[in-house]
Design an enzyme around this catalytic site. Structure first.
Site, PDB file in Angstrom:
ATOM      1  CB  CYS A 107      29.195  34.956   5.417  1.00 41.78           C
ATOM      2  SG  CYS A 107      27.437  35.263   5.191  1.00 41.78           S
ATOM      3  NE  ARG A 144      32.995  32.663   9.638  1.00 40.45           N
ATOM      4  CZ  ARG A 144      33.063  32.939  10.934  1.00 40.45           C
ATOM      5  NH1 ARG A 144      33.817  32.209  11.705  1.00 40.45           N
ATOM      6  NH2 ARG A 144      32.390  33.930  11.454  1.00 40.45           N
ATOM      7  CD1 TRP A 185      24.582  28.178   5.879  1.00 41.28           C
ATOM      8  CD2 TRP A 185      23.735  29.702   7.275  1.00 41.28           C
ATOM      9  NE1 TRP A 185      23.572  27.584   6.579  1.00 41.28           N
ATOM     10  CE2 TRP A 185      23.038  28.493   7.447  1.00 41.28           C
ATOM     11  CE3 TRP A 185      23.375  30.806   8.050  1.00 41.28           C
ATOM     12  CZ2 TRP A 185      21.993  28.344   8.363  1.00 41.28           C
ATOM     13  CZ3 TRP A 185      22.335  30.660   8.958  1.00 41.28           C
ATOM     14  CH2 TRP A 185      21.660  29.439   9.110  1.00 41.28           C
ATOM     15  CG  ASN A 222      30.324  36.952   9.387  1.00 41.15           C
ATOM     16  OD1 ASN A 222      29.201  36.471   9.394  1.00 41.15           O
ATOM     17  ND2 ASN A 222      31.237  36.656  10.288  1.00 41.15           N
ATOM     18  N   GLY A 223      27.519  39.022   9.101  1.00 39.41           N
ATOM     19  CA  GLY A 223      26.738  39.590  10.188  1.00 39.41           C
ATOM     20  C   GLY A 223      25.330  39.864   9.734  1.00 39.41           C
ATOM     21  CD  GLU A 249      26.526  14.993  19.637  1.00 36.64           C
ATOM     22  OE1 GLU A 249      25.693  15.872  19.873  1.00 36.64           O
ATOM     23  OE2 GLU A 249      27.487  15.155  18.857  1.00 36.64           O
ATOM     24  CE  LYS A 290      27.290  15.084  15.291  1.00 34.89           C
ATOM     25  NZ  LYS A 290      27.603  15.939  16.374  1.00 34.89           N
ATOM     26  CD  GLU A 346      25.181  17.898  13.011  1.00 35.76           C
ATOM     27  OE1 GLU A 346      25.562  19.063  13.045  1.00 35.76           O
ATOM     28  OE2 GLU A 346      25.732  16.984  13.656  1.00 35.76           O
ATOM     29  CG  HIS A 399       4.874   9.579  29.091  1.00 34.76           C
ATOM     30  ND1 HIS A 399       3.782   9.390  29.894  1.00 34.76           N
ATOM     31  CD2 HIS A 399       5.932   9.125  29.805  1.00 34.76           C
ATOM     32  CE1 HIS A 399       4.169   8.865  31.047  1.00 34.76           C
ATOM     33  NE2 HIS A 399       5.477   8.689  31.005  1.00 34.76           N
ATOM     34  CE  LYS A 434      32.997  22.417  13.522  1.00 33.21           C
ATOM     35  NZ  LYS A 434      32.477  21.164  14.040  1.00 33.21           N
TER      36      LYS A 434
END
Lengths: 399, 595
Positions: B2, B27, B72, B98-99, B468, B472, B475, B491, B590
């Protein structure tokens, strides 16, 4: 006094090719900063920090660099001009965001804080003018008793030769305006012609003359005199690593992380950006601007030039009065000696003492000679030992 | 995971906290809240809204002390009750956190047994009640006592009705104080402070801090300690949109400049680095690289670079996996990559690796981040603040640095080194050219938006780019994208191919070229539409596939930096067509500051 300024930076600038093929003219870098940043700094020094930039052509590049203006101490907002229909249309795009009075400036002319000073206290509408000895026809206006007499540029009034000699009053494209201008913008192509119609309706347009520095950037070779003018005010600074027996003379400004190897001779004004590698045994003579991350290898001589970022110049180059744009690679023993040249741009031709002008991302082989006045487009390639002259279009291969 | 903010000073606190919270939304943005202390009252406003939608005008405007939080959800679903700030039974103490409190279940049971009334499912709520329990008239002492009972990670800010102070405590989660004249703002990240100050103070593990309008009392290991002020180089404007419609688009366009500036700044540390990264005796032992998400992908590109150029084997590990491995096998030096430098998994991995006696080099974008302070040597990407949750410019800056590190290596032949430096130096301008000239990606994005599954395939150094590209797309557009090594298709993934599953093939003109052509033919045989990212003028691939995206010609060794830009734009335009919240995708944050 105006608190807000509009900078017009939407135009394409076809006469500025190759440099304007990939970016707006206001994003041509001089002394480590794009043209428009010099304008913004001049405004900031005069206490005008609320700035609207009208963008259009290749706007991403400008928006990326200028951002919201915080790093320059100003607040920037953007207005998009969808099609490049001239300065009158550009200003009307911003009309919603403007309160009286406001300043209008070009993004692509060189000016300084003191250049603007006289117009800040003038009654709007007014035009900032400057007396110039050989201006291009398209910017000459006539005045009488500090009032605009005719805003129609000489170009469309006479059949005179292409450059007038003598003292002429030139429209600097800097205006102090109010909302009364907006109805006149619709029919006009440029702001000065809108002011001309205002005047014909009986509304007075004031003329304010500046004695400060001002120069125009239209053609690619105009980069050099503007560079010279900007570098007159260069502050010396040495960062990075400067090797033994490096001789620095005059104002030299070296960026962070730049390495200057031993036995280089640098006579200012020269500005070298961050992360460059120069020498050993390179001779640089001002006025000279070098961008970021550029490599100039041994035994190279460069004078009165503008070299961009990420440029690589191999050993033994001789470069005079030239402009080399970002990301170009130049092979060993490149020669671009300055000389009188006839340059053709469209149907017009100009005589200039000049070296060469090279666009972005070119790769030139070894032993190439570029004749005075040659213009090499963006992303061109040339094989070894070629003699280049005239204009080479973008993405050509010289074989 | 957070973002927290606290303010104390002489201005109304609510608008300042509201503005700072907006900068911390990267965050987390499930819910948010603000608490304002106004003499003997604490007023809380919180909701399951984005910060911009939070109504803070109900808060007392004359309150000059306050807390803010953007959440979050990790413990307890996103709901109004679970949103921070949390308060004690008497509504006198408010906490933002936060934590992650590991022993909250037992603490909660004990507190409930003592008569405390809980109103949420969060771990955080034990904090105000614990502080209430130990409160004897001075908030700082109560907080110091309370955190002794807590196991886990936290950065907390606490206010108490009737006391004109903010108390902060930090253990493993980031917290920084911005210093203004007679005003203080504490936040999880300097991004929140940029508009107000460039003078900051970082808290260290176990610090407790009492802030009043008179000054800061910092207790380090229980001892009153002099604070050390630092200056930050970031400028406030960098975190605004500046003419672009989305941060992602802005950041994609920044990439050429970011590479140039990152490489320009790199030169200075190269010599020291060679000694650290590659002492002669361990050239043949493998180099460990760790990262998460996009940083993991850039480490994978690094593997190909190092192995191809200096023949040094590289072992790339996901930080979150390494943390649960029985043994950490590292050489004398290892490399960690994290944009924020605060990624909890990466930090944990670095602590574990360091415990084996291994030196750490880190690549991060944030000076003063926990990672940079843990590492023996930090190399910085000069990307500036990245706001979009989907990373673009930091990926390319990390990759550019990995190239530069490897090229600066002493053992490379001088002529080859020149060639490589030249090749790398041209990348920024080639990306600019591509951004200027690409014309069909917007259309392709509209086309891709109609599918539910997309396969990304490549070989060699572009294989991480396929991963990547898929990430992208996931997301930003919520389309299931999957990156695969082209040779692995047969395979298993071949079973997925049909006319409704397009494949995006990244083709470089290196030794994988022929094999890629074969793979593309195989995919075409299964009727799957194929979009290929190719070098301009490649007729052979163009004839084979349905659509090509042409990127400028470069040495294929550097092609990942161009190809990834094509895939970033593709993901952007696909998401745009689907109407997704491009910069703030659902369920993501993020910086992942929890394990």
């Amino acid at each position: 006094m105006p608190k807000r300024a509009v900078i017009l930076a939407a135009g394409g600038g076809s006469r500025g090719r190759p440099f304007t093929a990939t970016k707006p003219k206001s994003m041509i870098f001089i002394a480590g900063k794009p043209m428009i940043q010099h304008v913004i700094e001049a405004l900031e020094e005069n206490g005008i920090r609320d700035i609207i930039i009208v963008v259009g052509y290749r706007k991403e590049r400008l928006c990326d660099f200028i951002g919201s203006g915080g790093s320059m101490g100003v607040s920037v907002n953007y207005v998009v001009q969808p099609r490049q229909l001239g300065s009158a249309d550009a200003l009307s795009c911003a009309s919603k965001n403007l309160d009286d009075p406001f300043l209008v400036l070009p993004g692509n002319k060189f000016l300084r804080a003191d250049t603007l000073a006289p117009i800040l206290n003038a009654t709007s509408p007014s035009v900032l003018v400057k007396t110039v000895s050989d201006p291009p026809r398209s910017s000459i206006i006539t005045t009488k008793n500090n009032r605009l007499e005719s805003g129609i540029p000489l170009e469309r009034r006479t059949t005179a030769t292409f450059r007038e000699k003598g003292n002429f009053t030139v429209d600097t494209r800097v205006y102090s305006l109010d909302r009364n201008i907006f109805p006149f913008l619709e029919e006009a192509s440029s702001i000065i012609s809108a002011l001309d119609s205002m005047m014909q309706k009986g509304l007075g347009v004031n003329i304010v003359e500046t004695s400060g520095e001002w120069s125009d950037l239209i053609y690619p070779w105009d980069v050099l005199p503007v560079n010279g003018a900007v570098l007159k005010h260069l502050q010396p600074r040495t960062a990075g690593k400067i090797g033994s027996d490096v001789y620095l003379q005059g104002n030299v400004n070296v960026g962070d992380g730049t390495v200057i190897a031993p036995h280089c001779v640098i006579s200012g004004p020269v500005i070298i950006g961050p992360g460059c590698k120069i020498g050993p045994q390179v001779s640089l003579k001002g006025p000279l601007s070098i961008g970021t991350n550029t490599v100039i290898e041994t035994f190279t001589y460069i004078s009165n030039s503008v070299i961009g970022s990420d440029v690589q110049i191999s050993p033994g180059g001789i470069i005079e009065d030239s402009v080399i744009d970002d990301g170009t690679y130049i092979g060993a023993r490149f020669t671009s000696v300055s000389g009188e040249a006839d340059i053709h741009v469209g149907s017009e031709h100009y005589q200039q003492k000049i070296g060469c002008m090279i666009g972005e991302g070119c790769r030139l082989g070894s032993g190439i000679i570029a004749k005075p006045g040659s213009i090499i487009g963006n992303f061109c390639r040339a094989e070894d030992l070629k003699v280049i002259s005239g204009e080479i279009p973008d993405k050509s291969m010289v074989v | 995971m957070c973002g927290i903010v606290a303010y104390i000073g002489f201005q109304p606190a609510a608008p300042i906290i509201y503005k700072c919270l907006g900068k911390l939304e990267y965050r987390g943005y499930d819910s948010c809240g603000i608490a304002i202390s106004n003499r003997d009252n604490i007023t809380v406003e919180k909701d399951t809204k984005r910060v911009a939608a939070l109504q803070f005008n109900t808060l007392p405007l004359d309150g000059k002390i306050g807390l803010g939080h953007t959440r979050w959800a990790t413990c307890g679903e996103p709901s109004r009750a679970n949103a921070h700030p949390h308060v004690d039974c008497l509504h006198k103490i408010a906490v933002v956190h936060n934590g992650n409190i590991e022993n909250f279940e037992e603490l909660r049971k004990a507190l409930v047994g003592e008569g405390h009334i809980f109103t949420s499912e969060t771990d955080t709520e034990v904090l105000p009640h614990l502080i209430e329990k130990y409160y004897e008239g001075e908030l700082g002492q109560a907080v110091t006592r309370a955190i002794k009972d807590i196991r886990g990670s936290f950065a907390i800010a606490v206010i108490c009705a009737g006391e004109e102070k903010v108390v902060l405590a930090k253990q493993k989660s980031p917290l920084v104080i911005g210093l203004i004249d007679k005003e203080y703002i504490a936040a999880s990240d300097i991004a929140a402070l940029l508009d107000y100050t460039d003078r900051v103070m970082y808290l260290e593990e176990g610090d407790v801090c009492n802030i009043t309008t008179v000054g800061i009392e910092l207790y380090r290991n229980g001892v009153l300690t002099e604070l050390t002020e630092e200056r930050i180089a970031w400028k406030p404007a960098d975190t605004r949109l500046g003419g672009f419609s989305h941060y992602m688009m802005k950041e994609i366009n920044e990439q050429p400049r970011v590479i140039t500036e990152t490489l320009a700044a790199f030169e200075g540390v190269s010599e020291k680095l060679i000694g650290l990264l590659d002492p002669p005796e361990n050239r043949r032992t493998s180099l460990l690289m760790v990262g998460c998400g996009t940083s993991y992908h850039s480490a994978l590109v690094g593997k190909y670079i190092f192995e191809e150029l200096i023949g040094r084997p590289v072992n790339v590990e996901l930080a979150s996996e390494l943390n649960y491995r029985a043994n950490v096998i590292a050489d004398k030096v290892a490399l960690a990559i994290s944009q924020s430098g605060e990624t909890a998994d990466t930090l944990q991995a670095v602590r574990r690796i360091k415990a084996t006696g291994c030196k750490m080099v880190c690549i991060t974008n944030v000076e003063g981040s926990q990672l940079s302070r843990l590492a023996d040597l930090s190399i910085y990407t000069k990307a500036g603040p990245e706001i979009s949750v989907a990373s673009t410019k930091t990926f390319i800056a990390q990759v550019a640095l990995l190239y530069a590190i490897c090229i600066s290596h002493a053992n490379i032949d001088e002529i080859l080194k020149k060639d490589l430096e030249r090749g790398l130096g041209q990348i920024p301008i080639l990306i600019r050219q591509f951004l200027n000239e690409q014309s069909n990606i917007e259309t392709l994005g509209r086309y891709l938006a109609t599918f539910n599954n997309v396969l990304f395939v490549a070989r060699g150094i572009n294989y991480p780019v396929a991963l990547e590209g898929a990430l992208k797309l996931k997301e930003t557009s919520y389309i299931h994208g999957e990156g695969y090594a082209a040779g692995e298709l047969k395979h298993g993934p071949f079973a997925l191919l049909d006319s409704n599953t397009p494949a995006i093939a990244i083709v470089a003109h290196d030794r994988t070229y022929e094999a890629m052509l074969t793979n593309i033919r195989e995919i075409k045989t299964r009727k799957a539409p194929v979009i290929a990212v190719v070098e301009e003028g490649d007729k052979e691939v163009a004839d084979l596939v349905d659509i090509v995206i042409e990127v400028p010609h470069t040495d294929p060794f550097f092609s990942p930096m161009l190809n990834v830009v094509a895939l970033q734009l593709l993901a952007y335009y696909t998401a745009l067509e689907r109407g997704c919240p491009i910069d703030f995708p659902r369920n993501l944050a993020k910086t992942v500051t929890v394990e």
